[in-house]
Write a protein that holds these residues in place. Structure first.
Motif, PDB file in Angstrom:
ATOM      1  N   THR A 166       0.817  -1.220   0.000  1.00 21.91           N
ATOM      2  CA  THR A 166       0.000   0.000   0.000  1.00 21.91           C
ATOM      3  C   THR A 166       0.847   1.265   0.000  1.00 21.91           C
ATOM      4  O   THR A 166       0.314   2.362   0.143  1.00 21.91           O
ATOM      5  CB  THR A 166      -0.913   0.005   1.233  1.00 21.91           C
ATOM      6  N   LYS A 226      -3.695   3.467   3.779  1.00 19.23           N
ATOM      7  CA  LYS A 226      -4.265   2.493   4.709  1.00 19.23           C
ATOM      8  C   LYS A 226      -5.042   1.410   3.989  1.00 19.23           C
ATOM      9  O   LYS A 226      -5.340   0.368   4.567  1.00 19.23           O
ATOM     10  CB  LYS A 226      -5.159   3.210   5.725  1.00 19.23           C
ATOM     11  N   ARG A 227      -5.416   1.689   2.725  1.00 15.82           N
ATOM     12  CA  ARG A 227      -6.125   0.684   1.929  1.00 15.82           C
ATOM     13  C   ARG A 227      -5.454   0.605   0.570  1.00 15.82           C
ATOM     14  O   ARG A 227      -5.081   1.633  -0.024  1.00 15.82           O
ATOM     15  CB  ARG A 227      -7.600   1.037   1.775  1.00 15.82           C
ATOM     16  N   ASP A 230      -7.213   2.563  -2.296  1.00 20.23           N
ATOM     17  CA  ASP A 230      -6.901   3.988  -2.387  1.00 20.23           C
ATOM     18  C   ASP A 230      -5.557   4.197  -3.081  1.00 20.23           C
ATOM     19  O   ASP A 230      -5.398   5.115  -3.897  1.00 20.23           O
ATOM     20  CB  ASP A 230      -6.866   4.598  -0.985  1.00 20.23           C
ATOM     21  N   SER A 310     -15.451  -2.648  -3.169  1.00 20.25           N
ATOM     22  CA  SER A 310     -15.597  -2.788  -1.718  1.00 20.25           C
ATOM     23  C   SER A 310     -15.705  -4.234  -1.299  1.00 20.25           C
ATOM     24  O   SER A 310     -15.700  -4.540  -0.116  1.00 20.25           O
ATOM     25  CB  SER A 310     -16.839  -2.017  -1.249  1.00 20.25           C
ATOM     26  N   ASP A 314     -10.789  -8.851   3.462  1.00 21.71           N
ATOM     27  CA  ASP A 314     -10.522  -7.945   4.583  1.00 21.71           C
ATOM     28  C   ASP A 314      -9.052  -7.546   4.649  1.00 21.71           C
ATOM     29  O   ASP A 314      -8.724  -6.438   5.039  1.00 21.71           O
ATOM     30  CB  ASP A 314     -10.936  -8.615   5.905  1.00 21.71           C
ATOM     31  N   CYS A 316      -7.155  -6.868   2.293  1.00 22.07           N
ATOM     32  CA  CYS A 316      -6.858  -5.826   1.317  1.00 22.07           C
ATOM     33  C   CYS A 316      -7.205  -4.460   1.856  1.00 22.07           C
ATOM     34  O   CYS A 316      -6.871  -3.454   1.240  1.00 22.07           O
ATOM     35  CB  CYS A 316      -7.616  -6.067   0.013  1.00 22.07           C
ATOM     36  N   LYS A 317      -7.932  -4.392   2.932  1.00 22.87           N
ATOM     37  CA  LYS A 317      -8.321  -3.113   3.534  1.00 22.87           C
ATOM     38  C   LYS A 317      -7.822  -3.113   4.972  1.00 22.87           C
ATOM     39  O   LYS A 317      -8.569  -3.404   5.904  1.00 22.87           O
ATOM     40  CB  LYS A 317      -9.838  -2.940   3.519  1.00 22.87           C
ATOM     41  N   SER A 319      -7.104  -2.248   8.562  1.00 19.23           N
ATOM     42  CA  SER A 319      -7.836  -1.361   9.457  1.00 19.23           C
ATOM     43  C   SER A 319      -6.966  -0.203   9.878  1.00 19.23           C
ATOM     44  O   SER A 319      -5.743  -0.218   9.715  1.00 19.23           O
ATOM     45  CB  SER A 319      -8.293  -2.142  10.696  1.00 19.23           C
ATOM     46  N   ASP A 320      -7.608   0.817  10.407  1.00 22.39           N
ATOM     47  CA  ASP A 320      -6.856   1.970  10.884  1.00 22.39           C
ATOM     48  C   ASP A 320      -5.936   1.540  12.012  1.00 22.39           C
ATOM     49  O   ASP A 320      -6.081   0.483  12.618  1.00 22.39           O
ATOM     50  CB  ASP A 320      -7.812   3.061  11.388  1.00 22.39           C
TER      51      ASP A 320
END
Length: 357
Positions: A166, A226-227, A230, A310, A314, A316-317, A319-320
């Motif tokens: 990322t 973070k993702r 993005d 979307s 999970d 791939c995204k 978390s913060d």
């Protein structure tokens, strides 16, 4: 001196056929030149004059002159005979040298022919070896494909998301973007695409080694999102003024896109890389296909430029960043590994910039 040592004809400068009168005339002319009275300072004058008198007396004596002529003819015949011998010897030497040259040429041609034959044989061997290797590889490939088709194995598990998948590498001219000198300014620049990890953004503003007193010309930065969706959207918008990235080069930190994107494209969540659509259009269409009808409408407060499905797994995204109290041992270890990886990449970028300068 005797006539055996000096040729009287040569001494008087007359021919063998000269008459007595011609001999007398030549004697008078020569004797005047070498007479001792006319050459008092020449110690050789007396000797030369004596030799001249002996030659003159010999040539005017018919019997002695006949004997001299016979001796000169014999000497001439001997000289001619030796000359013929020398010519024959020379011809023999030339013939031997010619044969030797022909033998050397034949030997060199034979060696050249043998070398050419050896090279041709080696070439044929190499071709045969390559054909065998290609045939072996082809058979091995067919066998693998057959085994794969027989077992019905298909890659269903997604590749692991690496800690740097990322992270993007950003390069820009400071004359066009003078405000992009801090991590917060870069975070604001990429905010329309999605949240970034501001604390780990690395900015490098280094002057050239040749002109260290001049201000830096380029700015380079590592921007971790973070993702991954993005980050993908930001890469798709590189150099596009309407997205705020005019004159800014955005790319993956490793030079190639992460494996997860290839996996998504293979699964049909991304358009094929060779299609006529742009990367962002492909992502938008994949998003519409991947999302169920009831979730295709963007949620309120969603990112305007976030064009990634979307329905990603999970991992791939990410978390913060968790709070301090929520960090367990595994998360803490991953965070430290991620920081170490970013430090290594920062060193590599600095070394690359030094080499470019």
């Amino acid at each position: 001196m005797s006539g055996e040592e000096i040729n009287p004809y040569e001494l008087l400068e007359v021919k063998v056929e000269s008459t007595d009168q011609e001999i007398r005339t030549a004697y008078r002319q020569r004797s005047l030149k070498v007479h001792p009275d006319r050459n008092p300072n020449n110690p050789e004058a007396a000797r030369k004059f004596h030799e001249l008198n002996q030659a003159y007396e010999l040539l005017l004596d018919p019997l002695r002159r006949l004997a001299l002529d016979a001796k000169l003819r014999l000497k001439q015949a001997r000289t001619e005979r030796y000359k013929n011998y020398d010519l024959k010897r020379k011809n023999m030497v030339d013939e031997l040298e010619e044969r030797e040259r022909a033998l050397k040429k034949t030997k060199a041609d034979k060696q050249k022919e043998e070398a050419a034959r050896f090279q041709e044989t080696e070439k044929i061997k190499d071709q045969g070896r390559r054909l065998r290797e290609e045939k072996s590889k082809e058979l091995e490939k067919k066998e693998q494909e057959a085994n794969k088709a027989a077992k019905g194995e298909q890659e269903t598990d997604a590749p692991t998301l690496q800690s740097t998948d990322t992270t993007l590498r950003v390069k820009y001219l400071l004359t066009e973007h003078p405000t992009l000198t801090t991590a917060s300014s870069l975070a604001s620049l990429f905010a329309p695409f999605g949240p970034t990890d501001v604390e780990t953004i690395v900015v490098s503003l280094k002057s050239s080694k040749k002109f260290p007193h001049k201000p830096p010309k380029y700015g380079t930065a590592l921007v971790p999102f973070k993702r991954i969706g993005d980050a993908f959207a930001a890469v798709c918008a590189t150099g596009r003024p309407e997205r705020g990235l005019g004159g800014i080069e955005v790319g993956w930190i490793g030079g190639t896109e992460p494996e997860i994107l290839g996996w998504l494209r293979k699964k049909g969540h991304l358009g094929p890389s060779g299609s006529g659509l742009s990367k962002e259009s492909q992502v938008q269409r994949s998003e519409e296909k991947a999302l169920p009808p009831q979730t295709q409408t963007r949620a309120s407060g969603s990112n305007e430029f976030f064009s990634f499905p979307s329905s990603l797994p999970d991992f791939c995204k990410p978390s913060d960043t968790p709070k301090v109290g929520e960090i367990d041992y595994e998360s803490l270890t991953l965070m430290r590994l991620r920081q170490a990886e970013r430090a290594r990449l920062e060193r590599e970028i600095l070394e690359q910039e030094a080499n470019e300068n």
